[in-house]
Design an enzyme around this catalytic site. Sequence first.
Site, PDB file in Angstrom:
ATOM      1  N   HIS A 197       0.811  -1.218   0.000  1.00 49.21           N
ATOM      2  CA  HIS A 197       0.000   0.000   0.000  1.00 49.21           C
ATOM      3  C   HIS A 197       0.846   1.270   0.000  1.00 49.21           C
ATOM      4  CE1 HIS A 197       0.372  -0.282   4.527  1.00 49.21           C
ATOM      5  NE2 HIS A 197       0.487   1.019   4.381  1.00 49.21           N
ATOM      6  N   GLY A 229       3.190   6.605   7.687  1.00 46.88           N
ATOM      7  CA  GLY A 229       4.562   6.783   7.207  1.00 46.88           C
ATOM      8  C   GLY A 229       5.501   5.740   7.759  1.00 46.88           C
ATOM      9  N   SER A 267       4.714   2.664   7.796  1.00 44.63           N
ATOM     10  CA  SER A 267       4.424   1.459   7.017  1.00 44.63           C
ATOM     11  C   SER A 267       5.612   1.049   6.161  1.00 44.63           C
ATOM     12  CB  SER A 267       3.210   1.695   6.118  1.00 44.63           C
ATOM     13  OG  SER A 267       2.045   1.823   6.880  1.00 44.63           O
ATOM     14  N   ASP A 271       0.355  -7.660   1.571  1.00 47.42           N
ATOM     15  CA  ASP A 271       0.746  -6.248   1.660  1.00 47.42           C
ATOM     16  C   ASP A 271       2.262  -6.078   1.669  1.00 47.42           C
ATOM     17  OD1 ASP A 271       0.367  -3.557   1.603  1.00 47.42           O
ATOM     18  OD2 ASP A 271      -0.421  -3.360   3.637  1.00 47.42           O
ATOM     19  N   LEU A 302      -8.109 -21.661  -2.611  1.00 44.19           N
ATOM     20  CA  LEU A 302      -9.166 -22.554  -2.163  1.00 44.19           C
ATOM     21  C   LEU A 302     -10.434 -22.341  -2.984  1.00 44.19           C
ATOM     22  CD1 LEU A 302     -10.093 -24.714  -0.166  1.00 44.19           C
ATOM     23  CD2 LEU A 302     -10.590 -22.893   1.479  1.00 44.19           C
ATOM     24  N   GLY A 303     -10.778 -21.058  -3.205  1.00 44.90           N
ATOM     25  CA  GLY A 303     -11.909 -20.760  -4.069  1.00 44.90           C
ATOM     26  C   GLY A 303     -13.208 -20.501  -3.352  1.00 44.90           C
TER      27      GLY A 303
END
Length: 375
Positions: free
Chosen positions: A116, A225, A227, A146, A282-283
């Site tokens: 992100h 910030g 992150s 992420d 897995l779906g």
Amino acid sequence: MFGERRRQEEVLEEVIGRYRITLAAAAALLAALLLAGACSEENARQPHAPDQSAAQAAQNIPQDEPVARVAAKVEPSVVQVNTRAIQLTPFGPESQSGVGSGVIYREDGYIITNNHVVEGADEVNVAFADGSTERGRVVGSDPRTDIAVVKVDRDSLPAAAFSDAEPVVGQLAVAIGSPSGFESTVTAGVVSGLDREIPPQLTGTGYQIPSLTGLIQTDAAISPGSSGGALANRSGEIIGINVAYLPPQTGAESIGFAIPASVATSVADQLIESGEVRAPFLGIVPVDLTSQEAELYGLEVTSGALVARVEPGSPADEAGLRRGDIIVALDGTEIRSSGDLYSALRDYRPGDEVRLTVVRNGERQRIEVTLGERP
């Protein structure tokens, strides 16, 4: 039997109803509640020359100053990631800048950060602890964890050491990053918890976000910030990549989260090698079954991952998993929520066979599924 099935269908419709209603507002609510991402305002702080005094004085730091010793060792490996993106608005194109952090993974120019932080960026620049900057390019990113990798054309970088061991609750945790553009900011606390998830009630999405599961919780201060920055142990090894925190308006105090180092390095290695991540598929679309809902409708189980949808032709579909099944275990791991399911699946690869324990019409069944590869 019919009554139990009818009650389970009512629970399913109730939970899916919440999921559908809140889905449209998910992105805005997530940003407002977590404040986890890079600062993405046009007036974001510009980088300053980082303070190098800690690194320069490393040899003179006393043994009884463990945070300062960790900071001196790790700071050179933590960078500031500055991004710029062109956004189309009703008034025409506008430039927006963002600030995040990153950790040098390999000395030949590879840097780990959050997806992100760099998502949607047209330009990425990396500011190093020695005051220099380099243009970076995104090698690859994985929204489900992420994690992203940025590459700069520079060698002999001070790569960080990543820990192979699982952290211990209560151990020292030192966070280093660029909150609000203040480079090389050091905060300290402890590892407050392991295998945490940020639930839909706090994100406002109505469903569990896969990247916000299996996290390390810490009380070391993390801010916008931070992150992509480092969470380090007493030895100066990276135990996590900082990703999110709960702001005061949620009623929380000193609750931050980091992606475990084992997840970050596994994803980074795949991104560097191929530019993509081979994730198990897995779906299904799982949602949480709460104890209140289970009690209200008289269900046998009080928690689990409720199957809201099965993708046609998916491994789950071929194995016979149905809408309305409640997944309560995956192999030997108890599943109490959709977050538990996402976290457990990270230990598997496409092609692995798993055994799901599900509750269907009040009865427990075991279903074997051969995991596919996420498209």
